[in-house]
Motif scaffolding. Sequence first.
Motif, PDB file in Angstrom:
ATOM      1  N   LEU A   1      -0.205  -5.479   8.303  1.00  0.00           N
ATOM      2  CA  LEU A   1       0.173  -4.596   7.196  1.00  0.00           C
ATOM      3  C   LEU A   1      -0.936  -3.597   6.908  1.00  0.00           C
ATOM      4  O   LEU A   1      -2.101  -3.967   6.762  1.00  0.00           O
ATOM      5  CB  LEU A   1       0.436  -5.420   5.934  1.00  0.00           C
ATOM      6  CG  LEU A   1       0.588  -4.630   4.630  1.00  0.00           C
ATOM      7  CD1 LEU A   1       1.877  -3.813   4.626  1.00  0.00           C
ATOM      8  CD2 LEU A   1       0.549  -5.557   3.424  1.00  0.00           C
ATOM      9  N   THR A   2      -0.557  -2.331   6.819  1.00  0.00           N
ATOM     10  CA  THR A   2      -1.456  -1.310   6.274  1.00  0.00           C
ATOM     11  C   THR A   2      -0.883  -0.896   4.929  1.00  0.00           C
ATOM     12  O   THR A   2       0.265  -0.430   4.851  1.00  0.00           O
ATOM     13  CB  THR A   2      -1.569  -0.098   7.198  1.00  0.00           C
ATOM     14  OG1 THR A   2      -2.164  -0.506   8.431  1.00  0.00           O
ATOM     15  CG2 THR A   2      -2.442   0.986   6.574  1.00  0.00           C
ATOM     16  N   TYR A   3      -1.669  -1.087   3.882  1.00  0.00           N
ATOM     17  CA  TYR A   3      -1.233  -0.831   2.513  1.00  0.00           C
ATOM     18  C   TYR A   3      -2.068   0.300   1.942  1.00  0.00           C
ATOM     19  O   TYR A   3      -3.301   0.306   2.064  1.00  0.00           O
ATOM     20  CB  TYR A   3      -1.416  -2.101   1.678  1.00  0.00           C
ATOM     21  CG  TYR A   3      -1.211  -1.925   0.192  1.00  0.00           C
ATOM     22  CD1 TYR A   3       0.048  -2.065  -0.384  1.00  0.00           C
ATOM     23  CD2 TYR A   3      -2.288  -1.632  -0.649  1.00  0.00           C
ATOM     24  CE1 TYR A   3       0.231  -1.911  -1.753  1.00  0.00           C
ATOM     25  CE2 TYR A   3      -2.114  -1.484  -2.015  1.00  0.00           C
ATOM     26  CZ  TYR A   3      -0.855  -1.620  -2.559  1.00  0.00           C
ATOM     27  OH  TYR A   3      -0.685  -1.464  -3.913  1.00  0.00           O
ATOM     28  N   LYS A   4      -1.382   1.285   1.314  1.00  0.00           N
ATOM     29  CA  LYS A   4      -2.075   2.430   0.745  1.00  0.00           C
ATOM     30  C   LYS A   4      -1.587   2.655  -0.685  1.00  0.00           C
ATOM     31  O   LYS A   4      -0.394   2.570  -0.957  1.00  0.00           O
ATOM     32  CB  LYS A   4      -1.813   3.693   1.574  1.00  0.00           C
ATOM     33  CG  LYS A   4      -2.209   3.569   3.042  1.00  0.00           C
ATOM     34  CD  LYS A   4      -1.818   4.817   3.827  1.00  0.00           C
ATOM     35  CE  LYS A   4      -2.169   4.683   5.292  1.00  0.00           C
ATOM     36  NZ  LYS A   4      -1.780   5.902   6.062  1.00  0.00           N
TER      37      LYS A   4
ATOM     38  N   GLU B   1      -0.420  -5.769  -4.378  1.00  0.00           N
ATOM     39  CA  GLU B   1      -1.033  -5.700  -3.048  1.00  0.00           C
ATOM     40  C   GLU B   1      -1.192  -7.100  -2.452  1.00  0.00           C
ATOM     41  O   GLU B   1      -0.863  -7.338  -1.284  1.00  0.00           O
ATOM     42  CB  GLU B   1      -2.393  -5.006  -3.130  1.00  0.00           C
ATOM     43  CG  GLU B   1      -3.141  -4.953  -1.800  1.00  0.00           C
ATOM     44  CD  GLU B   1      -4.541  -4.391  -1.942  1.00  0.00           C
ATOM     45  OE1 GLU B   1      -5.286  -4.441  -0.949  1.00  0.00           O
ATOM     46  OE2 GLU B   1      -4.900  -3.912  -3.039  1.00  0.00           O
TER      47      GLU B   1
ATOM     48  N   ARG C   1       2.113  -8.448  -1.178  1.00  0.00           N
ATOM     49  CA  ARG C   1       2.530  -7.882   0.099  1.00  0.00           C
ATOM     50  C   ARG C   1       1.681  -8.425   1.257  1.00  0.00           C
ATOM     51  O   ARG C   1       2.204  -8.722   2.337  1.00  0.00           O
ATOM     52  CB  ARG C   1       2.443  -6.346   0.058  1.00  0.00           C
ATOM     53  CG  ARG C   1       3.408  -5.695  -0.917  1.00  0.00           C
ATOM     54  CD  ARG C   1       4.845  -6.116  -0.687  1.00  0.00           C
ATOM     55  NE  ARG C   1       5.265  -5.874   0.680  1.00  0.00           N
ATOM     56  CZ  ARG C   1       6.104  -6.651   1.361  1.00  0.00           C
ATOM     57  NH1 ARG C   1       6.612  -7.744   0.796  1.00  0.00           N
ATOM     58  NH2 ARG C   1       6.432  -6.349   2.603  1.00  0.00           N
TER      59      ARG C   1
ATOM     60  N   THR D   1       3.331 -10.784   4.191  1.00  0.00           N
ATOM     61  CA  THR D   1       3.290 -10.304   5.571  1.00  0.00           C
ATOM     62  C   THR D   1       2.612 -11.331   6.470  1.00  0.00           C
ATOM     63  O   THR D   1       3.068 -11.594   7.591  1.00  0.00           O
ATOM     64  CB  THR D   1       2.560  -8.957   5.649  1.00  0.00           C
ATOM     65  OG1 THR D   1       3.179  -8.013   4.765  1.00  0.00           O
ATOM     66  CG2 THR D   1       2.600  -8.392   7.065  1.00  0.00           C
TER      67      THR D   1
ATOM     68  N   THR E   1       3.585  -0.130   7.676  1.00  0.00           N
ATOM     69  CA  THR E   1       2.781   0.646   6.731  1.00  0.00           C
ATOM     70  C   THR E   1       3.545   0.806   5.431  1.00  0.00           C
ATOM     71  O   THR E   1       4.705   1.225   5.444  1.00  0.00           O
ATOM     72  CB  THR E   1       2.440   2.034   7.303  1.00  0.00           C
ATOM     73  OG1 THR E   1       1.688   1.886   8.502  1.00  0.00           O
ATOM     74  CG2 THR E   1       1.611   2.844   6.303  1.00  0.00           C
ATOM     75  N   GLU E   2       2.905   0.456   4.316  1.00  0.00           N
ATOM     76  CA  GLU E   2       3.533   0.564   2.997  1.00  0.00           C
ATOM     77  C   GLU E   2       2.648   1.423   2.101  1.00  0.00           C
ATOM     78  O   GLU E   2       1.494   1.085   1.850  1.00  0.00           O
ATOM     79  CB  GLU E   2       3.746  -0.828   2.405  1.00  0.00           C
ATOM     80  CG  GLU E   2       4.643  -1.690   3.290  1.00  0.00           C
ATOM     81  CD  GLU E   2       4.916  -3.061   2.714  1.00  0.00           C
ATOM     82  OE1 GLU E   2       4.621  -3.279   1.523  1.00  0.00           O
ATOM     83  OE2 GLU E   2       5.420  -3.920   3.459  1.00  0.00           O
ATOM     84  N   THR E   3       3.210   2.522   1.650  1.00  0.00           N
ATOM     85  CA  THR E   3       2.465   3.474   0.828  1.00  0.00           C
ATOM     86  C   THR E   3       3.079   3.541  -0.560  1.00  0.00           C
ATOM     87  O   THR E   3       4.277   3.829  -0.703  1.00  0.00           O
ATOM     88  CB  THR E   3       2.491   4.876   1.463  1.00  0.00           C
ATOM     89  OG1 THR E   3       1.964   4.805   2.790  1.00  0.00           O
ATOM     90  CG2 THR E   3       1.664   5.854   0.631  1.00  0.00           C
TER      91      THR E   3
ATOM     92  N   VAL F   1       7.601   2.296  -3.302  1.00  0.00           N
ATOM     93  CA  VAL F   1       6.879   2.207  -2.034  1.00  0.00           C
ATOM     94  C   VAL F   1       7.697   2.879  -0.940  1.00  0.00           C
ATOM     95  O   VAL F   1       8.927   2.751  -0.903  1.00  0.00           O
ATOM     96  CB  VAL F   1       6.632   0.731  -1.653  1.00  0.00           C
ATOM     97  CG1 VAL F   1       6.077   0.594  -0.236  1.00  0.00           C
ATOM     98  CG2 VAL F   1       5.690   0.080  -2.649  1.00  0.00           C
TER      99      VAL F   1
ATOM    100  N   LYS G   1       8.153   2.426   2.900  1.00  0.00           N
ATOM    101  CA  LYS G   1       7.853   1.421   3.919  1.00  0.00           C
ATOM    102  C   LYS G   1       8.242   1.953   5.296  1.00  0.00           C
ATOM    103  O   LYS G   1       9.396   2.322   5.526  1.00  0.00           O
ATOM    104  CB  LYS G   1       8.626   0.137   3.631  1.00  0.00           C
ATOM    105  CG  LYS G   1       8.366  -1.004   4.620  1.00  0.00           C
ATOM    106  CD  LYS G   1       9.205  -2.220   4.243  1.00  0.00           C
ATOM    107  CE  LYS G   1       8.973  -3.387   5.190  1.00  0.00           C
ATOM    108  NZ  LYS G   1       7.675  -4.048   4.945  1.00  0.00           N
TER     109      LYS G   1
END
Length: 238
Positions: A90-93, A110, A113, A117, A160-162, A182, A184
Amino acid sequence: MELMERGKVYKGLIGAFGACLLLAGCSSSQKPAALGPVGESATDSAAGSATVSATPTGTAASSSSSTGSASGSSPAAAAPRTVITSSAGLTYKATVPGDPDSAAALTAFENYRVILTAMSSKPDYSTNLGDYADGNPLTLADTYILTLKQNNEVMVGTTTETVTSSTLTMAASPLPLMTITVCKDATKYHEVFSYGKNKGKLAVSDITHPYPLTYTVHKSADGKWRVTSVHGESDKTC
């Protein structure tokens, strides 16, 4: 269960958790629960392995900017900061506002998530999730992991979740809440068989475009922020 049949139902679980909760949208909502402390420690091993880059998006206010205790004014809030976390695929922004309640709500989200994941990449349970989710999201997470285990499936790849918006409402009744939107991108995140002749092959077709999800996070009676609802719309793009 055959691939075509499971694809209609199972993406419901994947939408919010893995790949969306319904092909045309998913929702999971409940009344916020007044919970006491839940789970084990507040830090999951997956969350602890994350690398975080916290970069101020503006000039932080100095503590000396307060007009002093005599005037009764509060120190200025810290500047928002940009957070980027990478862990377990997971890449979280997110941009985190400087006030403590917003920061606490987004940190809880955060962690939710990251832990979820990590759970789907094993797949296995984590009692730490109860520190960051309750009610229906917690039940759906357990169902999701159980389904993966029973069908010899696992989530692989990267997602990736922004966070595109966050709105804090401390005056909400019965409990303060934050609404988080978000975007996704799970186009490189795949549900595959982990065992047997089909090992490594897709178990459910991928979602081929980024899509929006909306979460609510409530401040529980024990002071912890927890995710209490999720709504995904995989038929839309973001």
